[in-house]
Scaffold this active site. Structure first.
Site, PDB file in Angstrom:
ATOM      1  N   GLU A  43       0.771  -1.835   0.060  1.00 44.42           N
ATOM      2  CA  GLU A  43      -0.116  -0.075  -0.313  1.00 44.42           C
ATOM      3  C   GLU A  43       0.470   1.355  -0.346  1.00 44.42           C
ATOM      4  OE1 GLU A  43      -2.495  -0.366   3.632  1.00 44.42           O
ATOM      5  OE2 GLU A  43      -3.481  -2.276   2.682  1.00 44.42           O
TER       6      GLU A  43
ATOM      7  N   GLU B 261      -6.147 -10.721  -0.944  1.00 43.37           N
ATOM      8  CA  GLU B 261      -7.144 -10.264  -0.093  1.00 43.37           C
ATOM      9  C   GLU B 261      -8.478 -10.632  -0.191  1.00 43.37           C
ATOM     10  OE1 GLU B 261      -5.438  -7.410   2.642  1.00 43.37           O
ATOM     11  OE2 GLU B 261      -3.403  -7.807   1.672  1.00 43.37           O
TER      12      GLU B 261
END
Length: 374
Positions: A163, A279
């Site tokens: 991220e 995820e």
């Protein structure tokens, strides 16, 4: 559980509205979901890996480990390999939970994903008062060498950087104004990947990102920024092997997937990267019907349609859900969800709280069956 990502805080999108046929198979009982009918067997038949995130504490539950070993050939630590949990002090490591997961996976001949070396969240309490511009590079490289070195040769892939993009921070390169960026500068990314390659030459090095999947303006912008970052890294000969697409998605009404997701996968493939869906889960808050069966069917449709696109490309090699059962999903730990729907826990995963397969299980399995061989 910790509150996660601006993705769930900011997103006003709600679901998958693909125009694909809803032809999910009938759902047999539990006796027809193991062995050659398991997720891992069906995935293996197409050259794919089926995995999930695991909280190490759940390895003490017999029901959990039985389903985990029967259904999956790939695992990732939900928290045990993150910087904070591993580093209680600047000079000590706590490998107990990470070691337990690695030992379990090896015993059951499962592959392991490492998650993660560099993230702006879950840094230890000591970090802010200890890390400086003078020592941050050493803290980072020592951490990667120690952790990757401990598991050298045992890890399928590492989420080296997690991220790193945040467009709202306003930088021309779209990088997030994280502690790592402020202390080291943009070169922290290259440093992390080169160090990881030195520490474990065989592990596939991955960049992992969220909020890049759907057709919205915000996801489209972040998708472009992510591909631009990957291109910069590859142009600099940074060792990078894969893109991780997190895929925390929503069911309900407005979220749509199609050409944007295809372009993302194709963009990664053009750079020589594999693609992992790392995820996956489906938030069901926006489904108005509170009946579990009705919600489960909508969630299953989202799984089916999303994975149908994911598997169009042979660059896609693995799919992992963020958790195994609804009993342990991080989504039910979010304060805003508990306040809004206190009596309606989410049902976002392939197994329910009683370890029974949900319609999402059969949707995933059907998507594996229909995937091209790779």
């Amino acid at each position: 559980m910790i509150t996660r990502r601006e993705y769930l805080k900011r997103s006003s999108l709600a679901a998958c509205g693909l125009a694909l046929a809803r032809t999910l198979p009938a759902e047999p009982g539990n006796s027809h979901i193991e062995g050659r009918d398991s997720l891992k067997a069906r995935a293996h038949n197409r050259g794919l890996l089926a995995g999930c995130a695991v909280n190490a504490a759940n390895l003490r539950e017999d029901a959990f480990t039985k389903v985990l070993a029967a259904q999956y050939n790939l695992v990732v630590a939900e928290n045990a390999m993150k910087f904070g949990p591993l580093r209680p002090t600047p000079d000590t490591f706590n490998f107990a939970d990470a070691d337990a997961l690695v030992a379990f996976a090896q015993h059951h001949k499962m592959k392991i994903r490492g998650h993660n070396f560099v993230w702006h969240e879950q840094l230890p309490a000591w970090f802010a008062g200890t890390a400086t511009k003078e020592n941050a590079k050493k803290i980072l490289t020592d951490h990667i060498h120690t952790v990757a070195g401990r598991y050298k040769g045992k890890i399928h892939s590492w989420d080296v950087v997690n991220e790193a993009i945040n467009i709202s921070d306003g930088r021309p390169d779209s990088l997030r104004k994280s502690s790592w960026l402020e202390l080291i500068g943009p070169e922290y990314l290259e440093l992390a990947y080169r160090t990881a390659r030195q520490a474990d030459p065989k592990a596939k090095l991955t960049y992992n990102e969220y909020g890049i999947e759907d057709q919205s303006e915000s996801d489209s912008a972040k998708r472009a920024a992510t591909l631009a970052l990957l291109k910069r890294l590859k142009a600099a000969n940074v060792p990078l092997d894969a893109l991780g697409i997190q895929s925390h998605i929503k069911a309900g009404a407005l979220q749509t997937f199609g050409n944007g997701l295809r372009e993302l996968i194709a963009g990664a493939q053009s750079l020589g990267l594999e693609v992992y869906f790392t995820e996956l889960d489906v938030n069901d808050d926006a489904i108005p019907d509170s009946a579990p069966a009705a919600r489960d069917r909508i969630v299953a449709d989202v799984y089916h349609d999303y994975l149908a696109i994911a598997f169009e490309s042979t660059a896609t090699k693995a799919v992992l859900t963020w958790g195994l059962t609804d009993a342990h999903t991080w989504l039910n730990g979010i304060k805003s969800h508990r306040e809004k729907l206190p009596n309606r826990p989410q049902r976002p995963l392939p197994f329910d709280a009683d370890y029974k397969p949900t319609p999402a299980f059969f949707a995933m399995r059907d998507a594996f069956d229909k995937a091209p061989h790779r």
